[in-house]
Design a protein around this motif. Structure first.
Motif, mmCIF file in Angstrom:
data_model
loop_
_atom_site.group_PDB
_atom_site.id
_atom_site.type_symbol
_atom_site.label_atom_id
_atom_site.label_comp_id
_atom_site.label_asym_id
_atom_site.label_seq_id
_atom_site.Cartn_x
_atom_site.Cartn_y
_atom_site.Cartn_z
ATOM 1 N N GLY A 1 12.125 -9.511 -3.989
ATOM 2 C CA GLY A 1 11.833 -8.617 -2.869
ATOM 3 C C GLY A 1 10.638 -7.731 -3.157
ATOM 4 O O GLY A 1 10.375 -7.357 -4.306
ATOM 5 N N GLY A 2 9.900 -7.385 -2.128
ATOM 6 C CA GLY A 2 8.756 -6.489 -2.273
ATOM 7 C C GLY A 2 9.200 -5.051 -2.545
ATOM 8 O O GLY A 2 10.291 -4.639 -2.161
ATOM 9 N N GLY A 3 8.360 -4.310 -3.233
ATOM 10 C CA GLY A 3 8.667 -2.920 -3.561
ATOM 11 C C GLY A 3 8.523 -1.996 -2.366
ATOM 12 O O GLY A 3 7.705 -2.227 -1.483
ATOM 13 N N GLY A 4 9.337 -0.922 -2.353
ATOM 14 C CA GLY A 4 9.294 0.065 -1.275
ATOM 15 C C GLY A 4 8.066 0.962 -1.406
ATOM 16 O O GLY A 4 7.629 1.299 -2.503
ATOM 17 N N CYS A 5 7.489 1.346 -0.280
ATOM 18 C CA CYS A 5 6.293 2.194 -0.291
ATOM 19 C C CYS A 5 6.672 3.669 -0.165
ATOM 20 O O CYS A 5 7.728 4.006 0.368
ATOM 21 C CB CYS A 5 5.339 1.786 0.824
ATOM 22 N N THR B 1 0.862 -1.184 0.000
ATOM 23 C CA THR B 1 0.000 0.000 0.000
ATOM 24 C C THR B 1 0.901 1.239 0.000
ATOM 25 O O THR B 1 2.122 1.128 -0.091
ATOM 26 C CB THR B 1 -0.891 0.026 1.253
ATOM 27 N N ILE B 2 0.311 2.387 0.168
ATOM 28 C CA ILE B 2 1.099 3.614 0.257
ATOM 29 C C ILE B 2 1.967 3.599 1.507
ATOM 30 O O ILE B 2 3.054 4.151 1.524
ATOM 31 C CB ILE B 2 0.170 4.845 0.231
ATOM 32 N N SER B 3 1.513 2.917 2.560
ATOM 33 C CA SER B 3 2.271 2.919 3.814
ATOM 34 C C SER B 3 2.870 1.558 4.178
ATOM 35 O O SER B 3 3.357 1.374 5.279
ATOM 36 C CB SER B 3 1.374 3.406 4.956
ATOM 37 N N ALA B 4 2.848 0.610 3.268
ATOM 38 C CA ALA B 4 3.435 -0.709 3.559
ATOM 39 C C ALA B 4 4.109 -1.271 2.307
ATOM 40 O O ALA B 4 3.564 -1.183 1.206
ATOM 41 C CB ALA B 4 2.348 -1.670 4.040
ATOM 42 N N GLN B 5 5.305 -1.823 2.490
ATOM 43 C CA GLN B 5 6.036 -2.437 1.380
ATOM 44 C C GLN B 5 5.248 -3.605 0.794
ATOM 45 O O GLN B 5 4.424 -4.225 1.470
ATOM 46 C CB GLN B 5 7.381 -2.987 1.873
ATOM 47 N N GLY B 6 5.551 -3.914 -0.479
ATOM 48 C CA GLY B 6 5.001 -5.125 -1.074
ATOM 49 C C GLY B 6 5.625 -6.345 -0.414
ATOM 50 O O GLY B 6 6.742 -6.284 0.111
ATOM 51 N N GLY B 7 4.901 -7.460 -0.433
ATOM 52 C CA GLY B 7 5.408 -8.689 0.174
ATOM 53 C C GLY B 7 6.449 -9.367 -0.701
ATOM 54 O O GLY B 7 6.451 -9.232 -1.926
ATOM 55 N N ASP B 8 7.340 -10.112 -0.080
ATOM 56 C CA ASP B 8 8.341 -10.874 -0.814
ATOM 57 C C ASP B 8 7.688 -12.066 -1.506
ATOM 58 O O ASP B 8 6.717 -12.646 -1.002
ATOM 59 C CB ASP B 8 9.416 -11.403 0.141
#
Length: 142
Positions: free
Chosen positions: A114-118, A91-98
């Motif tokens: 790796g998950g994307g940075g928020c 989300t806007i305030s949480a990274q994507g999951g691995d």
């Protein structure tokens, strides 16, 4: 289930086949399962980890799963295959999951991406098979 050396049809639960002129059989797992081995033989194993999830807003994209090729894997008994799932969306305030790790018994282990940075909190992409992208003001993972 699939049998080593036996062709299986597209649409079956975990595998499909592509015949080649050399009579090589390709078994493709799209979900976790078991490769049933009758006899002995060698195989080449191409393994791909699950992709990382992207973050929301101006967040970074998820990284690709690790791609590995293992040659001359000696098979003489059944092999458990685990297919790594794709990472959850951030989300806007949480990274994507691995992304999840893909394994072929004890022979292979391919890390998920790796998950994307928020954009609002942890801007850095997460590490993985390939690191997730950073948000517009963050850095990528490794």
């Amino acid at each position: 289930m699939s049998r080593f050396g036996q062709r299986t049809r597209v649409g079956q639960a975990v595998s499909d086949w592509i015949p080649k002129p050399s009579k090589t059989t390709y078994i493709v797992f799209t979900s976790s399962g078991t490769l049933t081995v009758s006899g002995t033989g060698t195989a080449e194993v191409l393994s791909l980890g699950g992709g990382g999830g992207g973050a929301g807003g101006y967040g970074g994209g998820g990284g690709a799963g690790e791609l590995d090729l293992f040659s001359a894997v000696s098979l003489s008994s059944n092999v458990t295959v685990t297919i790594g799932a794709g990472g959850t969306a951030g989300t806007i305030s949480a990274q994507g999951g691995d992304g999840g790790t893909t394994t072929f018994g004890a022979f292979t282990s391919s890390l998920g991406g790796g998950g994307g940075g928020c954009p609002d909190a942890t801007r850095t992409g997460r590490n993985g098979g390939s690191g997730g992208g950073g948000s517009r003001t963050g850095t990528k993972g490794t």
